[in-house]
Scaffold this motif. Structure first.
Motif, PDB file in Angstrom:
ATOM      1  N   GLN A   1     145.721  26.851  75.542  1.00  0.00           N
ATOM      2  CA  GLN A   1     145.692  28.319  75.552  1.00  0.00           C
ATOM      3  C   GLN A   1     144.707  28.872  76.585  1.00  0.00           C
ATOM      4  N   GLY A   2     144.343  28.086  77.555  1.00  0.00           N
ATOM      5  CA  GLY A   2     143.450  28.570  78.591  1.00  0.00           C
ATOM      6  C   GLY A   2     142.149  29.093  78.017  1.00  0.00           C
ATOM      7  N   TYR A   3     141.784  30.287  78.424  1.00  0.00           N
ATOM      8  CA  TYR A   3     140.520  30.878  77.975  1.00  0.00           C
ATOM      9  C   TYR A   3     140.540  31.251  76.492  1.00  0.00           C
ATOM     10  N   ASP A   4     141.717  31.263  75.883  1.00  0.00           N
ATOM     11  CA  ASP A   4     141.826  31.581  74.456  1.00  0.00           C
ATOM     12  C   ASP A   4     141.895  30.324  73.590  1.00  0.00           C
ATOM     13  N   THR A   5     141.571  29.178  74.156  1.00  0.00           N
ATOM     14  CA  THR A   5     141.560  27.922  73.407  1.00  0.00           C
ATOM     15  C   THR A   5     140.334  27.868  72.498  1.00  0.00           C
ATOM     16  N   ILE A   6     140.545  27.510  71.240  1.00  0.00           N
ATOM     17  CA  ILE A   6     139.442  27.313  70.301  1.00  0.00           C
ATOM     18  C   ILE A   6     138.778  25.972  70.612  1.00  0.00           C
ATOM     19  N   VAL A   7     137.466  25.976  70.753  1.00  0.00           N
ATOM     20  CA  VAL A   7     136.769  24.765  71.197  1.00  0.00           C
ATOM     21  C   VAL A   7     136.320  23.867  70.055  1.00  0.00           C
ATOM     22  N   GLY A   8     136.500  24.320  68.808  1.00  0.00           N
ATOM     23  CA  GLY A   8     136.072  23.508  67.678  1.00  0.00           C
ATOM     24  C   GLY A   8     134.594  23.689  67.378  1.00  0.00           C
ATOM     25  N   GLU A   9     134.168  23.118  66.257  1.00  0.00           N
ATOM     26  CA  GLU A   9     132.770  23.250  65.840  1.00  0.00           C
ATOM     27  C   GLU A   9     131.845  22.612  66.861  1.00  0.00           C
ATOM     28  N   ARG A  10     130.882  23.403  67.339  1.00  0.00           N
ATOM     29  CA  ARG A  10     129.902  22.969  68.335  1.00  0.00           C
ATOM     30  C   ARG A  10     130.579  22.478  69.623  1.00  0.00           C
ATOM     31  N   GLY A  11     131.804  22.977  69.894  1.00  0.00           N
ATOM     32  CA  GLY A  11     132.520  22.594  71.108  1.00  0.00           C
ATOM     33  C   GLY A  11     133.029  21.171  71.075  1.00  0.00           C
ATOM     34  N   ALA A  12     133.437  20.690  69.874  1.00  0.00           N
ATOM     35  CA  ALA A  12     133.780  19.279  69.694  1.00  0.00           C
ATOM     36  C   ALA A  12     134.990  18.845  70.507  1.00  0.00           C
ATOM     37  N   THR A  13     135.884  19.772  70.896  1.00  0.00           N
ATOM     38  CA  THR A  13     137.096  19.380  71.628  1.00  0.00           C
ATOM     39  C   THR A  13     136.848  19.255  73.125  1.00  0.00           C
ATOM     40  N   LEU A  14     135.634  19.497  73.590  1.00  0.00           N
ATOM     41  CA  LEU A  14     135.305  19.407  75.015  1.00  0.00           C
ATOM     42  C   LEU A  14     134.351  18.248  75.259  1.00  0.00           C
ATOM     43  N   SER A  15     134.349  17.762  76.484  1.00  0.00           N
ATOM     44  CA  SER A  15     133.392  16.712  76.849  1.00  0.00           C
ATOM     45  C   SER A  15     132.006  17.326  77.033  1.00  0.00           C
ATOM     46  N   GLY A  16     130.996  16.446  77.111  1.00  0.00           N
ATOM     47  CA  GLY A  16     129.634  16.942  77.308  1.00  0.00           C
ATOM     48  C   GLY A  16     129.490  17.700  78.612  1.00  0.00           C
ATOM     49  N   GLY A  17     130.085  17.188  79.687  1.00  0.00           N
ATOM     50  CA  GLY A  17     130.010  17.867  80.982  1.00  0.00           C
ATOM     51  C   GLY A  17     130.717  19.207  80.968  1.00  0.00           C
ATOM     52  N   GLU A  18     131.847  19.279  80.263  1.00  0.00           N
ATOM     53  CA  GLU A  18     132.577  20.558  80.176  1.00  0.00           C
ATOM     54  C   GLU A  18     131.771  21.587  79.396  1.00  0.00           C
ATOM     55  N   ARG A  19     131.157  21.147  78.293  1.00  0.00           N
ATOM     56  CA  ARG A  19     130.307  22.075  77.534  1.00  0.00           C
ATOM     57  C   ARG A  19     129.144  22.557  78.391  1.00  0.00           C
ATOM     58  N   GLN A  20     128.562  21.654  79.174  1.00  0.00           N
ATOM     59  CA  GLN A  20     127.423  22.019  80.009  1.00  0.00           C
ATOM     60  C   GLN A  20     127.819  23.048  81.056  1.00  0.00           C
ATOM     61  N   ARG A  21     128.976  22.846  81.690  1.00  0.00           N
ATOM     62  CA  ARG A  21     129.408  23.797  82.719  1.00  0.00           C
ATOM     63  C   ARG A  21     129.746  25.159  82.111  1.00  0.00           C
ATOM     64  N   ILE A  22     130.296  25.173  80.911  1.00  0.00           N
ATOM     65  CA  ILE A  22     130.560  26.453  80.239  1.00  0.00           C
ATOM     66  C   ILE A  22     129.241  27.171  79.944  1.00  0.00           C
ATOM     67  N   SER A  23     128.213  26.408  79.541  1.00  0.00           N
ATOM     68  CA  SER A  23     126.916  27.045  79.268  1.00  0.00           C
ATOM     69  C   SER A  23     126.303  27.605  80.551  1.00  0.00           C
ATOM     70  N   ILE A  24     126.550  26.936  81.685  1.00  0.00           N
ATOM     71  CA  ILE A  24     126.049  27.457  82.965  1.00  0.00           C
ATOM     72  C   ILE A  24     126.812  28.725  83.349  1.00  0.00           C
ATOM     73  N   ALA A  25     128.142  28.720  83.125  1.00  0.00           N
ATOM     74  CA  ALA A  25     128.928  29.932  83.382  1.00  0.00           C
ATOM     75  C   ALA A  25     128.443  31.079  82.506  1.00  0.00           C
ATOM     76  N   ARG A  26     128.067  30.772  81.284  1.00  0.00           N
ATOM     77  CA  ARG A  26     127.540  31.789  80.377  1.00  0.00           C
ATOM     78  C   ARG A  26     126.233  32.364  80.917  1.00  0.00           C
ATOM     79  N   ALA A  27     125.392  31.497  81.466  1.00  0.00           N
ATOM     80  CA  ALA A  27     124.143  31.971  82.067  1.00  0.00           C
ATOM     81  C   ALA A  27     124.421  32.822  83.306  1.00  0.00           C
ATOM     82  N   LEU A  28     125.434  32.432  84.094  1.00  0.00           N
ATOM     83  CA  LEU A  28     125.801  33.246  85.272  1.00  0.00           C
ATOM     84  C   LEU A  28     126.260  34.636  84.854  1.00  0.00           C
ATOM     85  N   LEU A  29     127.056  34.703  83.781  1.00  0.00           N
ATOM     86  CA  LEU A  29     127.529  36.003  83.301  1.00  0.00           C
ATOM     87  C   LEU A  29     126.370  36.860  82.801  1.00  0.00           C
TER      88      LEU A  29
END
Length: 598
Positions: A468-496
């Motif tokens: 679902q692209g940006y509307d994808t549910i990531v699961g508890e504590r982002g469990a459906t993503l890899s560690g690197g993917e979670r890290q890059r999302i947190s960096i994007a969050r800091a950029l925003l």
């Protein structure tokens, strides 16, 4: 001193309960009045039964119409009593749910302003128990115990007055067992405060153990330590059962005597009533009425006894909730002040998480605006502690931490949070969509800004590849993503967030080489025009930093650029040699295994 402290906490718990009741006093009063009216209706059938008995015994030809009227009045009274009690409970439940809503909001708001150390000290399991289980007990108290207790007291008071008005001798027989039963109850509840405290403490320990087990389930499985952790959680559950068993065992002898004697009033009423009836002192209808009332006379008292035990639990939980709500918040000036260039500076900072252990001592460093400043050093040297102090998760014991030339303690907390963004080593993602996690705290941000930040953080492409692209549910504590993917999302969050100061705490410590390259590119985007303070584990990731600060045992021992520090031959040079030797050893080991496999 300890007793005074406990007493003070108990007083705060009582004040909290009184405050909660005052908030809904009008509606609660109406619920209580309806409950009292319902009790009055419940007594009418007994009166009608008495009237029927009089009619049947005293009249040779009983009036059928009168008997029918008595029956109809009893039926109407039963229906009215049920309706009134239903209305009382509906109102009391409505009050309780509003109180729970406001109380949980107060707990959440208090947790948001408490120092991180206070939250960590209590533990998520214990806090979860307060916010859920103990708050729910207050709901039971307001929704059920309060109207029921008033109704029960009203029944006892009204029935007692009525019994004495009819025949004081039979009334004495009906109530004679109550003082004896209360002696048993006094013995049963002796030391109950200690038992409740032990039971409540065991419950909090059990919640903490189970919560810790669930949060650490991945680590438990990886290290095959299921038996140890399950044993620890099971031990906490057994501790809770043992505390409850000790409390029940202590209550049992006196409690059994209390309930037995309370139920035995009919044993007194029957012989006394028959003796008075034989002597002609009472008539048959009166004797029958007393037999009916005595059967149910003590039931409200036993209900009140059960409520008294629950009330102790409610009060103990209220004490703990009040202690949390009264815990001192991180001081906040609420004053937004003009800031200079977004430099971060620590001056002679000393800090320890506990009074007996200093983590930082005399630390002085400066991160210049628009520059990457890296902090490196062995594990336990105090690197992450500096990140926490800059974000003011804790206050320093001595010295100052300034952002933009202003002491962080003099800034409004919300201004500091607007100024500083933190990207943690293990970023937390909520069980929500990627879009919601990216726009955390900024729900009105437009899609183009979200996409721009995601591209800069090198996570746009993998997000689009999700179902679902940006509307994808990531699961508890982002469990459906890899560690690197979670890290890059947190960096994007800091950029925003677009904060002028960004703190990266070990952002690449546990990533694979491919993700490390992507994260480095994301960090480069993040650094543009900002003050970037990087807590680094891998020295190769910060070799191009404008300044590298080297720490050992809570002190700054060196600072400078990579090349200068290598030439100095100090601590950094040693760390660099260890890092490069380790890398060569790893490569050599790989080559050896490859050759062996060939």
């Amino acid at each position: 001193m300890a007793t005074a402290k406990v007493t003070d906490i108990e007083q705060r718990g009582r004040r909290l309960l009184r405050h909660l009741i005052r908030q809904e006093r009008r509606r609660l009063l109406s619920a209580v009045l309806l409950a009292v009216a319902a009790v009055a209706c419940q007594l009418v059938p007994y009166l009608m039964a008495y009237r029927v008995a009089v009619e049947l015994v005293t009249e040779v030809d009983p009036d059928g119409g009168a008997l029918t009227r008595y029956a109809l009045v009893a039926l109407v009274a039963i229906a009215a009593g049920t309706t009134l009690m239903g209305g009382a409970l509906a109102i009391s439940h409505l009050c309780a749910y509003w109180l729970l809503y406001r109380l949980r909001r107060r707990i959440a708001n208090r947790l948001a302003v408490l120092p991180l150390g206070e939250v960590s000290r209590r533990g998520s399991g214990a806090i979860g128990k307060l916010a859920m289980e103990d708050v729910e007990r207050i709901e039971v108290f307001v929704a059920h115990m309060l109207p029921d207790a008033v109704a029960s007291l009203s029944v006892v008071a009204a029935t007692t007055v009525w019994l004495f008005a009819i025949d004081w001798r039979l009334a004495l027989a009906a109530v004679a067992v109550v003082p004896l039963a209360l002696l048993g109850l006094r013995h049963a509840t002796r030391g109950s405060g200690t038992w409740v405290a032990q039971w409540h403490g065991a419950g909090m320990a059990m919640n903490q153990a189970i919560t810790e087990f669930l949060h650490g389930i991945k680590t438990v499985k990886v290290f095959n330590r299921q038996s140890d952790t399950v044993a620890r959680a099971t031990g906490a559950v057994r501790g809770y059962v043992a505390a409850e068993t000790r409390w029940g065992t202590a209550f049992l002898p006196g409690g059994a005597a209390y309930f037995t004697v309370m139920a035995a009033n009919v044993v007194v009423v029957v012989p006394v009533g028959l003796w008075l009836y034989r002597d002609g002192a009472v008539d048959l209808p009166t004797l029958l009425l007393f037999l009916l009332l005595s059967l149910g006379y003590t039931a409200p008292l036993t209900k009140l006894t059960g409520y008294s035990s629950q009330l102790r639990q409610v009060r103990f939980g209220a004490d703990e909730i009040a202690a949390l709500l009264d815990a001192p918040a991180l001081p906040d000036t609420h004053q937004r002040v003009p800031l200079g260039p977004a430099a971060v500076e620590l001056t002679d900072v000393t800090f320890g998480y506990r009074p007996d252990r200093t983590v930082l001592e005399g630390v002085t460093l400066r991160a210049e605006p628009g520059e990457v400043t890296a902090i490196v050093g062995p594990s336990g040297s105090g690197k992450t502690t500096i990140a926490r102090l800059v974000a003011r998760f804790f206050d320093v014991s001595a010295g100052t931490v300034t952002v933009g030339g202003v002491d962080v303690r003099e800034l409004a907390v919300d201004q500091l949070m607007d100024t500083v963004a933190v990207v943690f080593q293990d970023p937390f993602l909520f069980h929500d969509t990627i879009r919601a996690n990216l726009t955390l705290g900024q729900p009105d941000v437009d899609d183009e800004s979200v996409y721009r930040a995601a591209r800069a953080a090198r996570c746009h492409d993998f997000i689009l590849a999700l179902p679902q692209g940006y509307d994808t549910i990531v699961g508890e504590r982002g469990a459906t993503l890899s560690g690197g993917e979670r890290q890059r999302i947190s960096i994007a969050r800091a950029l925003l967030k677009d904060a002028p100061v960004v703190v990266l705490d070990e952002a690449t410590a546990s990533t694979d080489p491919e993700n490390e390259v992507l994260i480095q590119q994301a960090v480069a985007s993040l650094a543009a025009g900002r003050t970037l303070l990087v807590i680094a584990h891998r020295l190769t990731t910060v070799r191009n930093a404008g300044r590298i600060v080297v720490m050992t045992d809570g002190r700054v021992v060196e600072s400078g650029r990579h090349e200068d520090l290598l030439r100095a031959g100090g601590t950094y040079a040693g760390l660099w040699e260890d890092a490069t030797t380790s890398a060569r050893w790893s490569l050599g080991a790989t080559d050896t295994r490859s050759g062996a496999s060939r």
